[in-house]
Every structure is written in C-alpha cells, then in structure tokens.
Write an enzyme that holds these catalytic residues in place. Structure first.
Site, mmCIF file in Angstrom:
data_model
loop_
_atom_site.group_PDB
_atom_site.id
_atom_site.type_symbol
_atom_site.label_atom_id
_atom_site.label_comp_id
_atom_site.label_asym_id
_atom_site.label_seq_id
_atom_site.Cartn_x
_atom_site.Cartn_y
_atom_site.Cartn_z
ATOM 1 N N GLU A 1 34.419 -31.112 145.321
ATOM 2 C CA GLU A 1 34.399 -31.764 143.993
ATOM 3 C C GLU A 1 35.764 -32.377 143.660
ATOM 4 O O GLU A 1 35.830 -33.464 143.087
ATOM 5 C CB GLU A 1 33.978 -30.764 142.907
ATOM 6 C CG GLU A 1 32.609 -30.111 143.118
ATOM 7 C CD GLU A 1 31.512 -31.082 143.480
ATOM 8 O OE1 GLU A 1 31.562 -32.256 143.054
ATOM 9 O OE2 GLU A 1 30.591 -30.693 144.216
ATOM 10 N N HIS B 1 36.084 -35.729 145.086
ATOM 11 C CA HIS B 1 35.387 -36.790 144.335
ATOM 12 C C HIS B 1 36.288 -37.415 143.267
ATOM 13 O O HIS B 1 36.126 -38.581 142.925
ATOM 14 C CB HIS B 1 34.136 -36.226 143.649
ATOM 15 C CG HIS B 1 32.909 -36.230 144.521
ATOM 16 N ND1 HIS B 1 32.431 -37.372 145.131
ATOM 17 C CD2 HIS B 1 32.050 -35.242 144.866
ATOM 18 C CE1 HIS B 1 31.334 -37.072 145.818
ATOM 19 N NE2 HIS B 1 31.082 -35.785 145.685
HETATM 20 NI NI NI Z 1 29.529 -34.779 146.583
#
Ligand code: NI
Length: 203
Positions: free
Chosen positions: A158, A161
């Site tokens: 995450e 991202h």
């Molecule tokens: Ni992802």
C-alpha cells in the site's frame, strides 16, 4: 448531527492506466484529515476494500492522490483449509495517513501478491520481513510501531501505491506472473514443491 448521514459507499477502483496509480500522492494536513470529507473517504475506502475481497486499499486506487491507505484482514479459516495456507491472524481495519517506512535488514521474503487495480493477476514479490511504520491514524494520533510478516507485506504494497509503484515493479522477474483463475484450474498438475497462488492477497 452525525458525522455522516449516509452509509459508506463502495467506490469505483481505478485500474492500471489511470494516472493516479503512477503519480506520487500528496500529504494530508491534520486539519484536512479531520474534515468530514476525509473521514467519509476513509469509511468508503474500507467499505470498498471489503467489497472487493481485498486486504488493503490506497487512496490513489480510488483516484485520490493522497497519502492515505487502509488495510485489515478478517480471519477466514475455510479459505485457509481449502488453499492449504497457514492460518492467518486477523488484523483490525485501520487507516494510515502520511506513512513512512523503515525496513529492517535481513533477507527479503517472497510471497504471492495481487492488486485490486490489476484484477486477476498474481505474482511472487520480494518484501522486507519487518518494517517500522510511522504516520498518523484517522484521528490524527501518531503511529510508530513495528509490523512484520503478512502485515508488513500489506503495508509495503500500500505504501508503494502512494509513490506510484505497483507490485509488478517489485517483482524480480515476471516468470511467476499468473492469472489466479487459470492457476486454479491446474492445481492437480502442480508440483507440491512449487505452490501456486493460494488465497494470496490483493491490495
Ligand atoms: Ni495494489
């Protein structure tokens, strides 16, 4: 009046090709974090993650270029038995804002990952076994703790991202890249020494 008049909404998850997935996200101020809009976004992201059977979701995946991700894992013993995976501890649903990661040294660990923005694909991704996670929780309180294992993998996925990085970028090579559905059909042909993607994870 309540913070929010309507129930959380499932948001559309953007897929690879959307510029938000390749754009570094901006930090949130504590004042912005406290707004009903941001708090509603967090609720919606948690709802969206669960709806998509994911274990994590970053704001860019719903088109918001903000330093914010949510994660959480429900224990699912049935899935674990079917897939021969080791039991996974539940992780409470939570949000992390403006995160910083410091990896611990040591050998990288490979495991299967998928991404809700790259539906259906799984690949073996090397990650740090443990990281120090710092940032803010949804109430603006500081987070500073060590996370390890599966939780560390989710947090690293995450966090990436928020910097325009996807799991494909982290794969050492693309040999293991697999459609989970296709692999499922060939379970019996597989050598037990090379386990394919089990429940894996998508985030
Ligand atoms: Ni992802």
């Amino acid at each position: 009046m309540s913070r929010r008049a309507v129930a959380p909404t499932v948001l559309p998850i953007v897929r690879l090709g959307h510029p938000a997935l390749r754009t570094p996200a901006r930090t949130l101020s504590t004042a912005e974090l406290a707004t009903p809009e941001t708090q509603a976004l967090i609720d919606d992201m948690l709802e969206t993650m669960v709806d998509a059977d994911g274990v994590g979701l970053a704001a860019p995946q719903v088109g918001e270029e903000l330093q914010l991700f949510v994660y959480g894992v429900e224990a699912d013993p049935e899935d674990d038995i079917e897939n021969g995976a080791e039991g996974r501890a539940a992780i409470p649903q939570q949000a992390v804002i403006n995160p910083m990661l410091d990896p611990e040294g040591g050998e990288l660990v490979y495991d299967w990952e998928g991404c809700l923005s790259i539906p259906g694909l799984r690949g073996l991704v090397p990650r740090h076994q443990a990281v120090r996670l710092r940032g803010l929780d949804r109430a603006g309180r500081p987070i500073d703790r060590r996370v390890e294992g599966f939780e560390a993998r989710i947090v690293q996925h995450e966090f990436d991202h928020l910097n325009g990085v996807i799991f494909l970028d982290r794969m050492r090579d693309l040999q293991s890249l697999t459609y989970a559905e296709e692999a499922e059909e060939h379970l019996d042909e597989r050598d037990a020494s090379t386990p394919g993607p089990g429940p894996g994870f998508a985030g």
